[in-house]
Design a protein around this motif. Structure first.
Motif, PDB file in Angstrom:
ATOM      1  N   GLY A  83       0.793  -1.222   0.000  1.00 43.37           N
ATOM      2  CA  GLY A  83       0.000   0.000   0.000  1.00 43.37           C
ATOM      3  C   GLY A  83       0.824   1.270   0.000  1.00 43.37           C
ATOM      4  N   ALA A  84       2.143   1.162  -0.143  1.00 42.05           N
ATOM      5  CA  ALA A  84       3.006   2.342  -0.170  1.00 42.05           C
ATOM      6  C   ALA A  84       3.085   2.964  -1.556  1.00 42.05           C
ATOM      7  CB  ALA A  84       4.409   1.965   0.319  1.00 42.05           C
ATOM      8  N   VAL A  85       2.871   2.154  -2.579  1.00 42.98           N
ATOM      9  CA  VAL A  85       2.817   2.582  -3.977  1.00 42.98           C
ATOM     10  C   VAL A  85       1.505   2.068  -4.546  1.00 42.98           C
ATOM     11  CG1 VAL A  85       3.838   2.112  -6.256  1.00 42.98           C
ATOM     12  CG2 VAL A  85       5.310   2.756  -4.342  1.00 42.98           C
ATOM     13  N   ASP A  86       0.953   2.776  -5.518  1.00 38.51           N
ATOM     14  CA  ASP A  86      -0.368   2.425  -6.035  1.00 38.51           C
ATOM     15  C   ASP A  86      -0.344   1.766  -7.411  1.00 38.51           C
ATOM     16  OD1 ASP A  86      -1.557   3.917  -3.771  1.00 38.51           O
ATOM     17  OD2 ASP A  86      -0.679   5.619  -4.833  1.00 38.51           O
ATOM     18  N   VAL A  87       0.718   2.040  -8.193  1.00 34.02           N
ATOM     19  CA  VAL A  87       0.851   1.511  -9.553  1.00 34.02           C
ATOM     20  C   VAL A  87       2.309   1.116  -9.784  1.00 34.02           C
ATOM     21  CG1 VAL A  87       0.603   1.982 -12.031  1.00 34.02           C
ATOM     22  CG2 VAL A  87      -0.964   3.070 -10.390  1.00 34.02           C
ATOM     23  N   ALA A  88       2.532  -0.078 -10.320  1.00 35.14           N
ATOM     24  CA  ALA A  88       3.857  -0.506 -10.760  1.00 35.14           C
ATOM     25  C   ALA A  88       3.708  -1.065 -12.165  1.00 35.14           C
ATOM     26  CB  ALA A  88       4.448  -1.560  -9.831  1.00 35.14           C
ATOM     27  N   VAL A  89       4.632  -0.698 -13.057  1.00 28.51           N
ATOM     28  CA  VAL A  89       4.449  -1.069 -14.456  1.00 28.51           C
ATOM     29  C   VAL A  89       5.797  -1.229 -15.135  1.00 28.51           C
ATOM     30  CG1 VAL A  89       4.212   1.361 -15.150  1.00 28.51           C
ATOM     31  CG2 VAL A  89       3.209  -0.418 -16.577  1.00 28.51           C
ATOM     32  N   GLU A  90       5.904  -2.253 -15.994  1.00 27.93           N
ATOM     33  CA  GLU A  90       7.106  -2.500 -16.783  1.00 27.93           C
ATOM     34  C   GLU A  90       6.703  -3.067 -18.142  1.00 27.93           C
ATOM     35  OE1 GLU A  90      10.811  -4.079 -14.690  1.00 27.93           O
ATOM     36  OE2 GLU A  90       9.199  -4.702 -13.351  1.00 27.93           O
ATOM     37  N   PRO A  91       7.405  -2.669 -19.235  1.00 27.50           N
ATOM     38  CA  PRO A  91       7.027  -3.122 -20.570  1.00 27.50           C
ATOM     39  C   PRO A  91       7.756  -4.366 -21.044  1.00 27.50           C
ATOM     40  CG  PRO A  91       8.652  -1.402 -20.784  1.00 27.50           C
ATOM     41  CD  PRO A  91       8.423  -1.602 -19.298  1.00 27.50           C
ATOM     42  N   GLU A  92       8.703  -4.885 -20.268  1.00 26.90           N
ATOM     43  CA  GLU A  92       9.562  -5.952 -20.787  1.00 26.90           C
ATOM     44  C   GLU A  92      10.011  -6.855 -19.642  1.00 26.90           C
ATOM     45  OE1 GLU A  92      13.990  -6.064 -22.757  1.00 26.90           O
ATOM     46  OE2 GLU A  92      12.693  -4.382 -23.266  1.00 26.90           O
ATOM     47  N   LEU A  93       9.438  -8.066 -19.557  1.00 27.49           N
ATOM     48  CA  LEU A  93       9.744  -8.988 -18.465  1.00 27.49           C
ATOM     49  C   LEU A  93       9.731 -10.424 -18.970  1.00 27.49           C
ATOM     50  CD1 LEU A  93       7.487  -7.485 -15.644  1.00 27.49           C
ATOM     51  CD2 LEU A  93       9.983  -7.463 -15.671  1.00 27.49           C
ATOM     52  N   GLU A  94      10.375 -11.286 -18.200  1.00 25.69           N
ATOM     53  CA  GLU A  94      10.318 -12.724 -18.414  1.00 25.69           C
ATOM     54  C   GLU A  94       9.465 -13.350 -17.317  1.00 25.69           C
ATOM     55  OE1 GLU A  94      11.542 -14.192 -20.985  1.00 25.69           O
ATOM     56  OE2 GLU A  94      12.850 -12.610 -21.792  1.00 25.69           O
ATOM     57  N   LEU A  95       9.056 -14.579 -17.522  1.00 27.52           N
ATOM     58  CA  LEU A  95       8.216 -15.259 -16.538  1.00 27.52           C
ATOM     59  C   LEU A  95       8.877 -15.284 -15.167  1.00 27.52           C
ATOM     60  CD1 LEU A  95       5.672 -16.895 -15.872  1.00 27.52           C
ATOM     61  CD2 LEU A  95       6.887 -18.950 -16.639  1.00 27.52           C
ATOM     62  N   TYR A  96      10.190 -15.536 -15.129  1.00 31.53           N
ATOM     63  CA  TYR A  96      10.863 -15.631 -13.832  1.00 31.53           C
ATOM     64  C   TYR A  96      10.963 -14.271 -13.135  1.00 31.53           C
ATOM     65  CZ  TYR A  96      14.707 -14.677 -17.129  1.00 31.53           C
ATOM     66  OH  TYR A  96      15.486 -14.170 -18.134  1.00 31.53           O
ATOM     67  N   ASP A  97      10.792 -13.169 -13.894  1.00 33.00           N
ATOM     68  CA  ASP A  97      10.788 -11.837 -13.282  1.00 33.00           C
ATOM     69  C   ASP A  97       9.505 -11.544 -12.530  1.00 33.00           C
ATOM     70  OD1 ASP A  97      13.303 -10.892 -14.351  1.00 33.00           O
ATOM     71  OD2 ASP A  97      12.303 -10.600 -16.287  1.00 33.00           O
ATOM     72  N   LEU A  98       8.409 -12.175 -12.935  1.00 33.06           N
ATOM     73  CA  LEU A  98       7.109 -11.730 -12.413  1.00 33.06           C
ATOM     74  C   LEU A  98       6.276 -12.797 -11.717  1.00 33.06           C
ATOM     75  CD1 LEU A  98       4.664 -12.671 -14.580  1.00 33.06           C
ATOM     76  CD2 LEU A  98       5.733 -10.908 -15.959  1.00 33.06           C
ATOM     77  N   ALA A  99       6.550 -14.093 -11.943  1.00 32.90           N
ATOM     78  CA  ALA A  99       5.653 -15.129 -11.423  1.00 32.90           C
ATOM     79  C   ALA A  99       5.472 -15.024  -9.913  1.00 32.90           C
ATOM     80  CB  ALA A  99       6.177 -16.516 -11.798  1.00 32.90           C
ATOM     81  N   ALA A 100       6.550 -14.850  -9.166  1.00 29.98           N
ATOM     82  CA  ALA A 100       6.446 -14.809  -7.707  1.00 29.98           C
ATOM     83  C   ALA A 100       5.699 -13.577  -7.212  1.00 29.98           C
ATOM     84  CB  ALA A 100       7.841 -14.849  -7.087  1.00 29.98           C
ATOM     85  N   LEU A 101       5.705 -12.511  -8.015  1.00 29.61           N
ATOM     86  CA  LEU A 101       5.091 -11.257  -7.595  1.00 29.61           C
ATOM     87  C   LEU A 101       3.573 -11.298  -7.666  1.00 29.61           C
ATOM     88  CD1 LEU A 101       7.403  -8.890  -9.704  1.00 29.61           C
ATOM     89  CD2 LEU A 101       7.874  -9.888  -7.457  1.00 29.61           C
ATOM     90  N   VAL A 102       3.053 -12.080  -8.616  1.00 30.19           N
ATOM     91  CA  VAL A 102       1.615 -12.052  -8.917  1.00 30.19           C
ATOM     92  C   VAL A 102       0.755 -12.418  -7.703  1.00 30.19           C
ATOM     93  CG1 VAL A 102      -0.213 -13.037 -10.336  1.00 30.19           C
ATOM     94  CG2 VAL A 102       1.979 -12.427 -11.380  1.00 30.19           C
TER      95      VAL A 102
END
Length: 266
Positions: free
Chosen positions: A199-218
């Motif tokens: 809740g410290a930030v409201d929006v995070a965005v990136e245009p270029e990622l791999e599965l290993y960059d984002l799977a744990a975050l979801v």
């Protein structure tokens, strides 16, 4: 096997990785190589992924593994998706904002995720239906909850790298989005998304990622009450980019970013 068991085991894997990464952080003789994509890789990246794979091989031999440094070992119904050091450039320069990302996927669904940032003395984790948590350990944790910001002019946005937006032909569109927000900072990499979950930030965005960059975050963002998609609004793990918000802002951000489609890299 329960989500609880999987999550506890993911913490064991994170412990293995932390032992490898933290002992090499700010080391005088750290070995750093350059990969084919011109990004750095260190002996710590490799050692952390190898440690995780060893433990998986002993304890979960039927599960698959997809890791940034050593690839995939074939198709498995259940697989662990590993980024041994997310934020390697920070690691190399002595900046403490880096983490090991560990996710468990069953087919296309992410069931659990752990983000371990030992130089920050923090972890974040979630399993489906069990909430998102942060702290030093399972026994010392507080629940994560996204913000209630309802308009972009009250929202804080975090990103990683302007050059990526420029490569995709989206820099003007992205800059327009930042101008609509109350505050913009490049906290970068995993940390942008963990700050959304807190809740410290409201929006995070990136245009270029791999599965290993984002799977744990979801699951961490979603179990904290947020929303996580790719830039078209599709399921995040199947995409190659990411938008995470507190949920209330998601559709407006998607609409602003969809005014020009991704061009792809040359």
């Amino acid at each position: 096997m329960s989500h609880d068991d999987d999550l506890r085991f993911a913490h064991v894997l994170a412990d293995d990785a932390d032992a490898q990464t933290l002992s090499r952080f700010r080391a005088d003789q750290l070995v750093v190589d350059t990969k084919a994509d011109s990004t750095p890789v260190t002996e710590a990246d490799r050692a952390a992924e190898e440690a995780i794979r060893r433990t998986l091989g002993r304890a979960r031999p039927r599960d698959g593994v997809l890791g940034e440094e050593f690839g995939t070992d074939g198709y498995h119904h259940r697989r662990w998706v590993i980024d041994p050091i997310d934020g390697t450039k920070n690691f190399v320069r002595g900046v403490p904002v880096w983490a090991t990302l560990i996710a468990l996927m069953v087919d296309d669904d992410v069931l659990a995720g752990v983000v371990s940032a030992p130089a920050l003395n923090r972890r974040w984790w979630a399993a489906r239906g069990a909430g998102a948590w942060t702290g030093r350990s399972l026994s010392s944790a507080t629940r994560c909850q996204v913000s209630d910001a309802a308009t972009l002019d009250t929202a804080s946005l975090s990103y990683s790298d302007l050059a990526e937006w420029e490569r995709h032909g989206l820099l003007p569109t992205f800059l327009d989005l930042t101008r609509a927000c109350w505050r913009t900072r490049a906290y970068g990499d995993f940390w942008s998304y963990m700050l959304v979950a807190e809740g410290a930030v409201d929006v995070a965005v990136e245009p270029e990622l791999e599965l290993y960059d984002l799977a744990a975050l979801v699951p961490i963002v979603e179990e904290a009450g947020g929303r996580f998609t790719d830039l078209t609004g599709g399921p995040a793990p199947q995409g190659s980019n990411a938008l995470a918000t507190n949920g209330r802002l998601h559709d407006e951000v998607l609409a602003r970013l969809s005014s020009k489609p991704l061009t792809g890299l040359p």
